[in-house]
Design an enzyme around this catalytic site. Structure first.
Site, mmCIF file in Angstrom:
data_model
loop_
_atom_site.group_PDB
_atom_site.id
_atom_site.type_symbol
_atom_site.label_atom_id
_atom_site.label_comp_id
_atom_site.label_asym_id
_atom_site.label_seq_id
_atom_site.Cartn_x
_atom_site.Cartn_y
_atom_site.Cartn_z
ATOM 1 C CD GLU A 8 0.727 2.045 8.718
ATOM 2 O OE1 GLU A 8 1.090 2.461 7.610
ATOM 3 O OE2 GLU A 8 0.090 0.990 8.869
ATOM 4 C CG ASP A 104 -3.083 1.519 7.539
ATOM 5 O OD1 ASP A 104 -3.694 1.967 8.529
ATOM 6 O OD2 ASP A 104 -2.736 2.216 6.572
ATOM 7 C CE1 TYR A 309 -6.583 -0.446 5.507
ATOM 8 C CE2 TYR A 309 -6.996 -1.767 3.556
ATOM 9 C CZ TYR A 309 -6.120 -1.198 4.455
ATOM 10 O OH TYR A 309 -4.770 -1.379 4.286
#
Length: 733
Positions: A8, A104, A309
């Site tokens: 990303e 992501d 995360y």
């Protein structure tokens, strides 16, 4: 055959390339023997704009609404088209046979990759990298366990539905409001009900009327007790004379302990953080905004690789992670955490259902430290403070519950009864991680920052039991039932009920979570959007609607400002992501609702009056200008959208004076060049051929001009002196 890896961001692509051995750097990708690693720049592809469907939509007209294309098209974002073209060329290479999506691991990340794949018409196999941390170990394990890309089709469908819903409702309602009222009024599927929650609190505050009341407190020497009529009474008396009479009545009267009850209580350790809870805690403890927390957390995850995360909605961990807990504790056993972590490492960890619960983890587990060794000195002060919250919360998971004795006393003085409570800490347990300083209340923190309790605590308790909050927890002596006591003194307390507190970001986030508005990943951006559009303001960590926001909420349809409808949509998006919802039915409902929302704006007869109008008139169209706050300070903006004139709110002053009031005139830049304007009289004079500074020559220019006239022009001495004097006045005025 080579694999094309799509990340990303460039920074993530760089790390993936290093781990995968793709060491040859090209302008838009990294390449190695097996992998080609490239990157998006956030979104490279977006939904087409209205004018892409029909040029007439470049002009905002109420009559053209609603804009509901039969099929939603995609287009490349112009500013980042160079990177899209590079990816498109890589996709056409014959030696690349498979794509690995490494954006992501969430709904938006899936959308970033899939929209690119759709426009480049990718028809070869593809797989999905799904990891919860950016450490080398996690990356290698993730590439060893790549998942079939088609497993995430439902997540992609949910992401598309969310994007199209926001486009249809946000764009149409914003255009309708802006066109009808000729003002920049933005509305949206999530931001409008969020504004409505702030507005509801504002109405409660405006409608609140304080009520005076009194309490009576007796001093028993070593402790104090509050008078209450009975066990259910809150201790309030609404008659001052009655309170004073009561205090006089019991003063000096013999008293005795009527009841003593001691109960051992246990307070479990707080759950691990999800994103929303971390944002709330960082707001309360560190003063961080939700957006600030998201940004700092992203750096800890992506750059330093110290946390898992971030964009998670779970506060639990999975059973397959349990073997890593000790290695994570070993990694963070440094600096202030050495003693806390090592005391846990000497014995088996207490892993309970409160920590590990697979049934309560969907896409990602709670936010905890990684196994990456930490160098605290390499972190910025912001990063260090946020990391401290995460580390201490993780360590606290494995400490015992906090245990304390709660003692309740009832003391009789004739027919009157006084109540007192005391706490004795028996075992600090997890509170040792925080230095034992946290209140008995535990993880909830300050009550007024919790959505449900904000009104109660702030108004000092509705009738029903918070009157005892006037008595703080205190140490109590050893007492037995029947033991006599002396009342050393008795006093009345003068109080007033208080209005509900304005919301902080912490309490607003709690409300958004309670009403299922947005997702953990989007809530901070929603708040920032409301701030950026001058719809709400932030003052001393409190949020409240502006005059613009108060009017805007009255102009939108009831459906759009209702948290209930948006919550239904969010739940349906979750169902779609899990394969239980119908994307076509969802979008059909959104399209129908869009038409009704626009129709309601068109038929609305309410007026909008800009709350921030000034007396300064626009030099181009003559309308009174609005004062707004921007990144570079206050700005004056013309409310006429077709005009669009804007300038700094504090213009420079020229040497030119108004011919009417003789005050110095302001310098402005207009479409026809510089002009001078009197703020008081609104007299405007065009400035032509003037030097920098709005028609006032600088000192050097003045000196040259004076010398030129005195040396080269035959002037009478009196005229020459007058000219010099005039030039000097122009410089000094």
């Amino acid at each position: 055959m080579k694999y094309l890896v799509l990340a990303e961001k460039p920074s993530v692509a760089k790390e993936l390339a290093r781990v995968l051995g793709a060491n040859t750097k090209q302008k838009s990708w990294f390449e190695g023997p097996k992998y080609v690693v490239t990157w998006a720049l956030g979104h490279l592809v977006e939904l087409a704009e209205p004018e892409d469907y029909d040029p007439k939509y470049k002009t905002w007209n109420l009559e053209d609404l609603p804009i509901v294309p039969a099929k939603m098209n995609l287009k490349v974002i112009r500013e980042t088209s160079h990177q899209y073209k590079a990816i498109a060329q890589l996709c056409k290479r014959p030696d690349i046979g498979e794509l690995i999506i490494a954006t992501d691991a969430g709904r938006e990340g899936e959308l970033v990759a899939r929209w690119i794949m759709e426009l480049v018409r990718w028809n070869k196999p593809f797989k999905r990298l799904w990891i919860s941390s950016q450490t080398d170990k996690a990356i290698r394990e993730g590439f060893d366990k790549l998942k079939p890309g088609r497993e995430y089709d439902r997540l992609y469908a949910s992401a598309v539905c969310r994007a199209e819903a926001d486009w249809l409702i946000g764009l149409n309602v914003t255009r309708a409001l802006t066109s009808k009222y000729n003002a920049q009024l933005a509305a949206g599927r999530v931001q409008t009900p969020t504004l409505a929650m702030l507005m509801d609190r504002e109405r409660e505050i405006a409608g609140f009327r304080p009520v005076p009341y009194w309490t009576v407190t007796a001093d028993f020497g070593g402790f104090q007790a509050l008078w209450r009529k009975d066990d259910r009474h809150d201790g309030r008396l609404y008659d001052k004379a009655e309170a004073e009479s009561l205090a006089a009545r019991v003063k000096g009267k013999p008293a005795a302990v009527d009841q003593v009850r001691t109960v051992e209580r246990s307070e479990p350790q707080p759950l691990a953080y999800d994103l929303t809870e971390l944002q709330r805690d960082a707001n309360k403890r560190l003063g961080f905004s939700a957006k600030q927390t998201s940004n700092v957390l992203q750096r800890l995850y992506e750059q330093h690789k110290l946390v898992t995360y971030p964009r998670t909605d779970s506060r639990y961990l999975t059973s397959d992670m349990a073997p890593t807990f000790k290695s994570r504790l070993e990694s963070i056993a440094t600096g202030p955490y050495v003693t806390l972590a090592r005391s846990l490492l000497r014995k088996p960890l207490a892993v309970t259902k409160r920590i590990v619960d697979d049934s309560k983890v969907s896409d990602h587990h709670a936010i905890i430290p990684t196994e990456q060794f930490v160098q605290l000195g390499a972190l910025s002060p912001e990063e260090r403070r946020l990391y401290d919250l995460i580390v201490r919360r993780f360590i606290a998971l494995f400490y015992a519950p906090s245990r304390y004795d709660e003692t309740s006393l009832v003391i009789r003085a004739g027919e009157d009864r006084f109540y007192a409570k005391g706490y004795v800490q028996k075992e600090a347990g997890w509170k040792e991680v925080y230095g034992g300083a946290q209140a008995i209340a535990g993880e909830a923190g300050d009550d007024e920052d919790d959505w449900d309790e904000g009104k109660e605590s702030a108004d000092d308790g509705a009738a029903g039991g918070r009157g005892s909050s006037h008595m703080k927890a205190q140490p109590l002596p050893e007492l037995k039932a029947g033991q006599p006591l002396n009342i050393k003194g008795c006093r009345t307390g003068d109080h007033q009920t208080k209005p509900p507190a304005r919301l902080t970001e912490a309490s607003l986030l709690a409300g958004m979570e309670k009403h299922n508005l947005g997702t953990p990943a989007t809530r901070a951006d929603i708040i920032e959007k409301l701030l950026h559009t001058d719809t709400i303001e932030r003052q001393q960590n409190r949020l409240f609607p502006t005059g613009k926001g108060k009017q805007l909420i009255e102009l939108v349809a009831d459906d759009l400002r209702s948290p209930g409808l948006t919550a239904e949509w969010e739940l349906e998006l979750e169902r779609i992501a899990k394969g239980k919802g119908d994307p076509k039915a969802f979008i059909a409902e959104i399209r129908s609702r869009t038409a009704s929302l626009v129709a309601e704006v068109k038929s609305n007869e309410k007026e909008y009056k800009p709350h921030n109008l000034t007396h300064t008139k626009c030099p181009d169209c003559g309308q009174k200008m609005m004062e707004t706050k921007g990144k570079r300070g206050k700005m004056l903006v013309c409310p006429n959208r077709e005009c669009g004139f804007r300038r700094a709110a504090e213009p420079a002053l020229s040497g030119k004076r108004c011919p009417q009031c003789h005050k110095r005139m302001e310098i402005h830049d207009g479409k026809a060049g510089k002009y001078a304007q009197c703020r008081s009289c609104n007299v405007i004079e065009k400035l032509e051929g003037q030097g920098p500074g709005g028609g006032k020559a600088n000192r050097r220019q003045q000196a040259q001009l004076a010398k030129q006239f005195s040396d080269n022009v035959s002037l009478g001495s009196s005229l020459g002196d007058a000219l010099k004097a005039a030039l000097e006045r122009g410089d000094n005025d």
